[in-house]
Design a protein around this motif. Sequence first.
Motif, short mmCIF file in Angstrom:
data_model
loop_
_atom_site.label_atom_id
_atom_site.label_comp_id
_atom_site.label_asym_id
_atom_site.label_seq_id
_atom_site.Cartn_x
_atom_site.Cartn_y
_atom_site.Cartn_z
N ALA A 38 -5.41 1.36 15.76
CA ALA A 38 -5.48 2.77 16.14
C ALA A 38 -6.88 3.33 15.89
O ALA A 38 -7.43 4.04 16.74
CB ALA A 38 -4.44 3.57 15.36
N ASN A 43 -7.04 -0.20 0.70
CA ASN A 43 -5.76 -0.88 0.68
C ASN A 43 -5.84 -2.28 0.10
O ASN A 43 -4.82 -2.96 -0.01
CB ASN A 43 -5.19 -0.95 2.10
N MET A 99 -4.99 6.91 22.48
CA MET A 99 -3.85 6.00 22.55
C MET A 99 -2.91 6.24 21.36
O MET A 99 -3.35 6.48 20.25
CB MET A 99 -4.34 4.55 22.54
N GLU A 112 -1.47 -2.05 12.77
CA GLU A 112 -1.53 -1.04 13.83
C GLU A 112 -2.49 0.10 13.49
O GLU A 112 -3.12 0.67 14.37
CB GLU A 112 -0.13 -0.52 14.15
N PHE A 113 -2.61 0.42 12.18
CA PHE A 113 -3.49 1.55 11.88
C PHE A 113 -4.96 1.18 12.06
O PHE A 113 -5.78 2.05 12.39
CB PHE A 113 -3.20 2.16 10.51
N ARG A 144 -3.02 13.46 16.30
CA ARG A 144 -4.23 12.64 16.27
C ARG A 144 -4.74 12.37 17.67
O ARG A 144 -5.94 12.43 17.94
CB ARG A 144 -3.92 11.29 15.61
N GLY A 172 3.41 2.98 10.82
CA GLY A 172 2.45 1.88 10.68
C GLY A 172 1.12 2.14 11.35
O GLY A 172 0.12 1.49 11.03
N SER A 173 1.07 3.09 12.30
CA SER A 173 -0.20 3.37 12.96
C SER A 173 -1.00 4.43 12.21
O SER A 173 -2.06 4.84 12.67
CB SER A 173 0.03 3.77 14.41
N LEU A 174 -0.48 4.88 11.06
CA LEU A 174 -1.23 5.83 10.24
C LEU A 174 -1.76 5.11 9.00
O LEU A 174 -1.00 4.43 8.32
CB LEU A 174 -0.34 7.00 9.81
N SER A 175 -3.04 5.25 8.73
CA SER A 175 -3.66 4.58 7.59
C SER A 175 -2.97 5.04 6.30
O SER A 175 -2.95 6.23 6.00
CB SER A 175 -5.14 4.92 7.56
N PRO A 176 -2.41 4.08 5.52
CA PRO A 176 -1.50 4.45 4.43
C PRO A 176 -2.11 5.25 3.29
O PRO A 176 -1.40 5.93 2.58
CB PRO A 176 -0.99 3.11 3.92
N PHE A 214 0.33 4.51 19.26
CA PHE A 214 0.87 3.17 19.07
C PHE A 214 2.36 3.19 18.75
O PHE A 214 2.92 4.22 18.39
CB PHE A 214 0.08 2.44 17.99
N GLN A 215 2.96 1.99 18.88
CA GLN A 215 4.42 1.88 18.78
C GLN A 215 4.99 2.37 17.46
O GLN A 215 5.89 3.17 17.43
CB GLN A 215 4.83 0.42 18.96
N ASP A 216 4.44 1.85 16.36
CA ASP A 216 5.03 2.12 15.05
C ASP A 216 4.55 3.48 14.54
O ASP A 216 3.38 3.63 14.23
CB ASP A 216 4.63 0.99 14.09
N HIS A 250 -10.40 2.41 6.10
CA HIS A 250 -9.05 1.94 6.38
C HIS A 250 -8.69 0.65 5.67
O HIS A 250 -7.52 0.42 5.37
CB HIS A 250 -8.86 1.77 7.89
N SER A 266 -9.16 2.12 18.57
CA SER A 266 -8.96 2.78 19.86
C SER A 266 -9.54 4.19 19.84
O SER A 266 -9.79 4.78 20.89
CB SER A 266 -7.49 2.82 20.23
N TYR A 295 0.82 -1.20 0.00
CA TYR A 295 0.00 0.00 0.00
C TYR A 295 0.86 1.26 0.00
O TYR A 295 0.38 2.34 0.04
CB TYR A 295 -0.99 0.02 1.17
#
Lengths: 289, 328
Positions: free
Chosen positions: A182, A201, B93, A178-179, B162, B100-104, B95-97, A197, A185, A2
Motif C-alpha cells: 500500500a 515492526n 489504490m 499488504e501495508f 487514505r 492488513g493494509s494499514l501499517s500496524p 487493498f483487499q485486507d 513501515h 502504491s 506487531y
Amino acid sequence: MYAAASDPKRARLAAVQRLLREPLGVFGVTLVVLMLFGAIFADWLSIYEPNKISPRDRFQGPSWDHLLGTDQLGRDLFSRVLHGGRIALSVALFSTLASLVIGIVLGLIAGYGPRWLDNLMLLFFDSIKSFPTVMLALALVTLFGPSLTAVVIVVVLVNVPGYARIIRTQTLALKESEFVTAALSMGASTPRILRVHVMPNVVGPLLILASMDIPVVIAIEAGMSFLGLGVRPPTPSWGAILNDGFTAIRDTPWIVLAGGLPIIITTLGFTFLGETLRDVFDPRLKGRG
Amino acid sequence: MTAILEVKYLEVTFRVGPMMRRQDLLGVAGVSFDVNPGETFALVGESGSGKTTLARAVNGLQPISAGSVTFQGQRVDTLSVREMKPLRRDMAMMFQDPVGSLSPRMKVGDLVTEAFRIHRVEADLQSETERLLSLVGLTMDFAERFPHQLSGGQARRVGVARAIALNPKLVIADEPTAGLDVSVQGEVLNLLGELRERLGLAMLIITHNLHVVHHVADRMAVMYLGRFVETGPTEEVFSAPAHPYTAALLSANPEPDPDKAQDRITLPSEVPSLLARPEGCEFHTRCPWAKDKCRKVVPDATAINGRRVACHYPLDEGARPPPKKEPS
C-alpha cells in the motif's frame, strides 16, 4: 507479533510492573544497578588512585584500608575493580549499540534489497560467523595492536551477523505484506518504507536479544584483556586484574577473586535481566538463546 | 470524452517452476478496456482469474510483459518508480485486507495523512485529518487509535480516507467489501458511491461479488483465465448476459427473493490450470453449450450493441436453458 503493544505507553508500564514481580528480574535489576552505580561513581567511591603503584603495600590481603587487598604492584584492587567496571560496561554498551545500528541497517538492506545482494550479504555474514571469536580477536590484534578499539571491533563483528539475520528474516516477511505494498502504491520511497513501515515492526525482538548478549560482550572484553589483547596495562580491566592475580593464585587468591567476582556478578545480573525482559515482552521467545 | 485510464492488450507473465523446468504462465492474457472520468468500472471473476494481478499491473506494482497502460494520456508502464511517483497522487489504490493494509504501528491520524508526507504537500495535517475522517464518517477520536483497535468496517473507512486524501482522479479498489459483514459492506459501498458523486472520482472496482457490481458499477467486465469474456454496461449485462460464463455466474448469484425462479446453470469440472490452457475457446471444457467449433477455434471478442463478447454462439435475449447433460 506487531499487534502486541496496543497503547505503547501503558503496555510498557505494565511490562515494567511484571518485570518487578519476577524475583529473578528484581535480582537482575539490583545487580545491574549496583554495578552501574559503582562504575559511574568510581571516582568518588575509590580512595586510591587505581594506577598508583606503592611497592611497600604489595600483596596485602583484604582489610579496612584495602577492601579487596592489593596486587603485585601494591595497587588498591577495590579502586581498580570500580574503574575496571567503567571500562567493561562502557565497552559493553557502546559495542552493543554499534552492533545494533549496523545489524539493523545491514539486515534491512539484505531483506529488502535485490536477491543477489541478499545472497552476497548472507555469504558475508556466514563467513564471519564461521571464525571462532578468539581467532578473530587474535587476527585483529595482530593487525591493529591491542586496544579497546580492537575489543569493540571484535564484539561488533561477532554480533552483527546474528542481528542482521534476525532483521533480514522479518524484513523479508514484511516486504510482501499488504501495508508495504500500500505504501508503495502511494509512491513512498524505499528509505521511507524501511524507516516508517518496516523498522518499527522488526526491532522489538532484537532489542531483547541484544540485552541478553551484554554478558557475552563483557566476557569477550575480560577474556581479551586477560590474554593481553584488550586494554593496555596499566589501565584497569577485570580481565587484566584476573591476569595479574593468575600468576600468584597460590599465595594471594584474593586478586583473582577481585577480578573474577565482578565479572560473575555483572554477567549474572544482565542475564537475569535479559531473560526476564524477554519473558515479559515476548513470551513467544521463551526458552531460546 | 477521453478516457482517464486506457489499457491495451495487457499481458502479465509469471515465471514458475524450478530452474530447469521453468514455464511462463499468463496471469493476464491480453486485456483491453478503458475507464472514463467519473465512471465506475467493475472487474468480476472467480478467484485466480487475474483480477488482482490486473489491478496491480495498472497501478505499476506488477511489471507487464506486453501491451500498454495509459493514465491521463501518459503511458505509465514504461515509467521508472521515480517518474511514476507524481502520477500516484492521481491514482490511489485500496487493498483487499482492511486491517492488513494499514501499517500496524502507525496511528490512524498519521495513516490518513501519509500521502501528504509522501508527496510533500503543504497542508495543515490536523485539519486535513479532521476533514478526511469526517468524509468517511469517523470522528476525531479515531485519530489516536492503532489499526488493530479498529473493526473491519472502521479500518476499511480509514483505507478509503487514505485513498482519497489527495483528491485522486482514479481509485482502484481491490475487493472493497472483502472481510466485511453484509451490513458493513452496504455502508462501505454507499460511502464509495457518495464520494464518487462529491469528488467526481473514476473507480476501478475488482470483486467477485456480483451484488457489489450491480450496486455501483456503470460498466463491467467478466474475467476468465486472465481474459475478458464479456464487457458491457452493467444493466445490460445483468439483464441479458451474452457469454455462457457470465450467464452461469449470474445464475449462481444468491437471489434474496425466494419467490423468484432460480435457473442455476451449474458448470461441470474445475477451472483449468493456467499452465494447461484449453485449445479453442478456453471456456469450452465447462460450457454446457459447447460445440465442435468451440473446441478448435479461438473466438474473437466481437462487438454486439456496445458490448464485447468472446463467444462463437452468444446467448440471445432471455438465455436459452442449457441443454440437458447427456448421460455418459
